[in-house]
Design a protein around this motif. Structure first.
Motif, PDB file in Angstrom:
ATOM      1  N   GLU A 245     116.512 -14.647 -40.726  1.00  0.00           N
ATOM      2  CA  GLU A 245     117.750 -14.522 -39.964  1.00  0.00           C
ATOM      3  C   GLU A 245     118.599 -15.785 -40.085  1.00  0.00           C
ATOM      4  N   VAL A 246     117.938 -16.957 -40.104  1.00  0.00           N
ATOM      5  CA  VAL A 246     118.668 -18.212 -40.315  1.00  0.00           C
ATOM      6  C   VAL A 246     119.375 -18.186 -41.661  1.00  0.00           C
ATOM      7  N   LEU A 247     118.696 -17.714 -42.677  1.00  0.00           N
ATOM      8  CA  LEU A 247     119.283 -17.656 -44.016  1.00  0.00           C
ATOM      9  C   LEU A 247     120.408 -16.626 -44.061  1.00  0.00           C
ATOM     10  N   ARG A 248     120.209 -15.481 -43.412  1.00  0.00           N
ATOM     11  CA  ARG A 248     121.238 -14.437 -43.444  1.00  0.00           C
ATOM     12  C   ARG A 248     122.518 -14.909 -42.773  1.00  0.00           C
ATOM     13  N   ARG A 249     122.382 -15.651 -41.668  1.00  0.00           N
ATOM     14  CA  ARG A 249     123.562 -16.125 -40.937  1.00  0.00           C
ATOM     15  C   ARG A 249     124.146 -17.404 -41.526  1.00  0.00           C
ATOM     16  N   GLY A 250     123.460 -18.001 -42.483  1.00  0.00           N
ATOM     17  CA  GLY A 250     123.955 -19.241 -43.071  1.00  0.00           C
ATOM     18  C   GLY A 250     123.813 -20.430 -42.156  1.00  0.00           C
ATOM     19  N   LEU A 251     122.827 -20.404 -41.266  1.00  0.00           N
ATOM     20  CA  LEU A 251     122.612 -21.520 -40.345  1.00  0.00           C
ATOM     21  C   LEU A 251     121.930 -22.684 -41.068  1.00  0.00           C
ATOM     22  N   ASP A 252     121.859 -23.808 -40.397  1.00  0.00           N
ATOM     23  CA  ASP A 252     121.303 -25.029 -40.980  1.00  0.00           C
ATOM     24  C   ASP A 252     119.783 -24.916 -41.089  1.00  0.00           C
TER      25      ASP A 252
ATOM     26  N   SER B  73     122.024  -5.490 -47.128  1.00  0.00           N
ATOM     27  CA  SER B  73     123.043  -5.574 -48.170  1.00  0.00           C
ATOM     28  C   SER B  73     124.300  -6.219 -47.585  1.00  0.00           C
ATOM     29  N   PRO B  74     125.258  -6.615 -48.429  1.00  0.00           N
ATOM     30  CA  PRO B  74     126.509  -7.189 -47.911  1.00  0.00           C
ATOM     31  C   PRO B  74     127.247  -6.263 -46.959  1.00  0.00           C
ATOM     32  N   THR B  75     126.981  -4.959 -47.069  1.00  0.00           N
ATOM     33  CA  THR B  75     127.640  -4.008 -46.175  1.00  0.00           C
ATOM     34  C   THR B  75     126.801  -3.700 -44.939  1.00  0.00           C
ATOM     35  N   GLY B  76     125.661  -4.394 -44.802  1.00  0.00           N
ATOM     36  CA  GLY B  76     124.820  -4.206 -43.634  1.00  0.00           C
ATOM     37  C   GLY B  76     123.768  -3.133 -43.768  1.00  0.00           C
ATOM     38  N   GLN B  77     123.592  -2.571 -44.982  1.00  0.00           N
ATOM     39  CA  GLN B  77     122.577  -1.558 -45.194  1.00  0.00           C
ATOM     40  C   GLN B  77     121.206  -2.220 -45.381  1.00  0.00           C
ATOM     41  N   PRO B  78     120.144  -1.687 -44.712  1.00  0.00           N
ATOM     42  CA  PRO B  78     118.809  -2.261 -44.895  1.00  0.00           C
ATOM     43  C   PRO B  78     118.282  -2.037 -46.308  1.00  0.00           C
ATOM     44  N   LEU B  79     117.669  -3.071 -46.864  1.00  0.00           N
ATOM     45  CA  LEU B  79     117.096  -3.017 -48.208  1.00  0.00           C
ATOM     46  C   LEU B  79     115.587  -3.290 -48.125  1.00  0.00           C
ATOM     47  N   PRO B  80     114.792  -2.572 -48.908  1.00  0.00           N
ATOM     48  CA  PRO B  80     113.340  -2.807 -48.885  1.00  0.00           C
ATOM     49  C   PRO B  80     113.002  -4.149 -49.515  1.00  0.00           C
ATOM     50  N   PRO B  81     111.807  -4.666 -49.280  1.00  0.00           N
ATOM     51  CA  PRO B  81     111.405  -5.927 -49.924  1.00  0.00           C
ATOM     52  C   PRO B  81     111.394  -5.796 -51.445  1.00  0.00           C
ATOM     53  N   LEU B  82     111.609  -6.909 -52.120  1.00  0.00           N
ATOM     54  CA  LEU B  82     111.515  -6.902 -53.583  1.00  0.00           C
ATOM     55  C   LEU B  82     110.114  -6.515 -54.035  1.00  0.00           C
ATOM     56  N   HIS B  83     109.110  -6.858 -53.223  1.00  0.00           N
ATOM     57  CA  HIS B  83     107.721  -6.523 -53.542  1.00  0.00           C
ATOM     58  C   HIS B  83     107.112  -5.805 -52.350  1.00  0.00           C
ATOM     59  N   PRO B  84     107.351  -4.503 -52.280  1.00  0.00           N
ATOM     60  CA  PRO B  84     106.924  -3.746 -51.100  1.00  0.00           C
ATOM     61  C   PRO B  84     105.416  -3.641 -50.948  1.00  0.00           C
TER      62      PRO B  84
END
Length: 397
Positions: A37-44, A74-85
Motif C-alpha cells: 500500500e505504501v508503494l501503491r500510494r507513492g509514500l516514503d 491496475s492504473p484504472t483500479g482493477q484488481p490484478l492477480p500476483p505475477l506468481h500465483p
C-alpha cells in the motif's frame, strides 16, 4: 494471562513454538501488504523502513516479494492477480526466509513447473533446503542445454591465464570444468581448514593450501620431463649473499627473490641452486650432497611422521626436508641434520631465531627469547611420544 514457558509441559512448549511461528508468518504477510500500500500510494519507503527498524537490504528484499507474490491494482483500479500465483496462494504458510528463496529461484529463470516443486517443498522444509533444490534444478537444466549441442563447443574446458607481476609474483585466473573443479575443491578444502597457527583470512588459507598442492605435485613420480629433465626451477645467487642473507637472488633468470627466500627454497630437491663466486664463476651447480635421497626421505617420514614443529598436524607428504645447519653453511645432508617441516613452519624457521637440535633422533625446537624468555625446548607431541630434551643453551644477550 500468559503461562511462563518454564511451567509448560513438553508438548505445550512445542505447541507454543508452532503458534509463535504462525504469528510471525502472519505478521510478515501483514507487513508486506502494508508495504504494498505504501508503494501503491507513492509514500516514503524510508519512513516505512525506519518504523519497522529494517536495513535497506531488507526493504529491497520485501519489495521484491510484494512485486512477485501479492495481488495489485491496475492504473484504472482493477484488481490484478500476483505475477506468481502459485506462491501467492500459500503466503500464510511461508516465512520471510522461504519467500526470499522463492524470489531468488524466480530470478534464476528455472524451467516451467519449477515453482510448483519449490513451493511444495517450502511447505515442509527449511529455507536453506529450498535454495539447494533450486540450485539443483538450475544445474540440471544447464547440463541438459549442454547435452543438446556439441559438448566440446559448448564447454570451454579448463582455462588458466598467467601474468607476471613487477614484484616477481605471479597472477593467475581462469575457470575449471565441473569435474576438475570438484577434484580441486576436494584437494584444497582439507588443507585450507583453519588452524590455530595459520591465517584467519580464508583467501590466505586457500593460497597456502594451493602452494602445498604444488609442492606435493613437484615430488610426484608421474610428472613429465622437459628436455630430458624432470620439472625444476633454478635460483642464481652470489655466494656472499647466500651466506650473509642480505641481497637478492634470481629465480629462473628474471624474477627477484630475497636471500632469505633463496635459502629456504634451496632445501627442496626440485630447486637447482646456481651459486656464483667472483667474476660470476659457478661455485655450485646443485651439488649432489645437498639433495635428499629417496631412502633419506622415507627415513624422515618414519622418524618425524609429519611436520616436526611443535603442535603442527601436517602429515609427511606436505613437508619439505629442511637442513638444520644450512647446506650453504657447510651442513651435511645426513639424517641427523635433517628435519621435516611444512611450508608454513619452514618459512618461519628461516625468518626467525628458532633453534633446532635432535635428541635420540627426535627434533627439538628452542624458541627465541621474545616468545619464551626461558627458552624451554619443545617437541611435536602430535606425531610421537616425547623424548628426553637437553638443557637449552640460551642465546647470548
Amino acid at each position: 494471562m500468559e503461562i511462563p514457558p518454564a511451567l509448560l509441559s513438553d508438548d505445550d512448549v512445542f505447541n507454543a513454538v508452532a503458534e509463535t511461528a504462525a504469528v510471525a508468518r502472519a505478521a510478515h504477510l501483514r507487513q508486506l501488504r502494508l508495504l504494498a500500500e505504501v508503494l501503491r500510494r507513492g509514500l516514503d519507503t524510508d519512513t516505512f523502513r525506519r518504523l519497522v527498524r529494517a536495513d535497506p537490504r531488507d526493504l529491497k528484499r520485501w519489495t521484491a516479494q510484494v512485486n512477485l507474490f501479492l495481488p495489485s491494482l491496475s492504473p484504472t483500479g482493477q484488481p490484478l492477480p500476483p505475477l506468481h500465483p502459485v506462491t501467492g496462494a500459500v503466503l500464510e504458510e511461508l516465512s520471510d526466509g522461504h519467500l526470499t528463496e522463492l524470489a531468488r529461484a524466480i530470478s534464476l529463470r528455472l524451467p516451467d513447473g519449477s515453482e510448483e516443486i519449490l513451493v511444495e517443498a517450502a511447505r515442509s522444509v527449511e529455507p536453506k533446503a529450498v535454495r539447494q533444490l533450486a540450485d539443483r534444478i538450475r544445474d540440471r537444466a544447464e547440463q541438459d542445454r549442454v547435452d543438446e549441442v556439441d559438448e566440446p563447443a559448448a564447454d570451454p574446458g579448463d582455462v588458466l591465464h598467467l601474468r607476471d607481476l613487477p614484484s616477481g609474483r605471479l597472477e593467475f585466473f581462469g575457470e575449471l570444468s565441473a569435474e576438475t573443479g570438484a577434484r580441486f575443491t576436494a584437494l584444497l578444502e582439507p588443507l585450507s581448514a583453519p588452524r590455530p597457527d595459520g591465517p584467519r583470512d580464508a583467501a590466505r588459507r586457500r593460497g597456502e593450501a594451493f602452494a602445498d598442492l604444488i609442492s606435493l605435485a613437484s615430488r610426484s613420480g608421474d610428472l613429465p620431463s622437459e628436455a630430458g629433465e624432470r620439472p625444476h626451477i633454478s635460483v642464481t645467487i652470489d655466494y656472499k649473499t647466500l651466506q650473509h642473507r642480505v641481497g637478492h637472488a634470481l629465480l629462473d633468470g628474471d624474477r627477484h627473490l630475497s636471500a632469505a627466500q633463496a635459502r629456504r627454497i634451496a632445501c627442496d630437491a626440485k630447486v637447482l641452486p646456481v651459486v656464483l663466486g667472483g667474476d660470476s664463476e659457478v661455485l655450485d651447480l646443485g651439488r649432489a650432497k645437498r639433495t635428499v635421497s629417496v631412502a633419506q626421505r622415507r627415513a624422515l617420514h618414519a622418524r618425524d611422521r609429519g611436520c616436526a614443529f611443535p603442535d603442527c598436524h601436517r602429515p609427511p607428504k606436505w613437508c619439505d626436508a629442511h637442513h638444520i645447519q644450512h647446506w650453504a653453511d657447510g651442513g651435511p645432508t645426513d639424517l641427523s641434520n635433517l628435519v621435516l617441516l611444512c611450508r608454513t613452519h619452514h618459512s618461519l624457521i628461516h625468518h626467525s631465531q628458532w633453534q633446532i637440535t635432535t635428541t635420540g633422533g627426535t627434533p627439538v625446537f628452542i624458541p627465541p627469547r621474545h616468545i619464551d624468555p626461558a627458552q624451554r625446548p619443545r617437541q611435536n607431541l602430535l606425531h610421537r611420544p616425547p623424548a628426553p630434551v637437553p638443557t637449552p643453551t640460551p642465546l647470548a644477550a
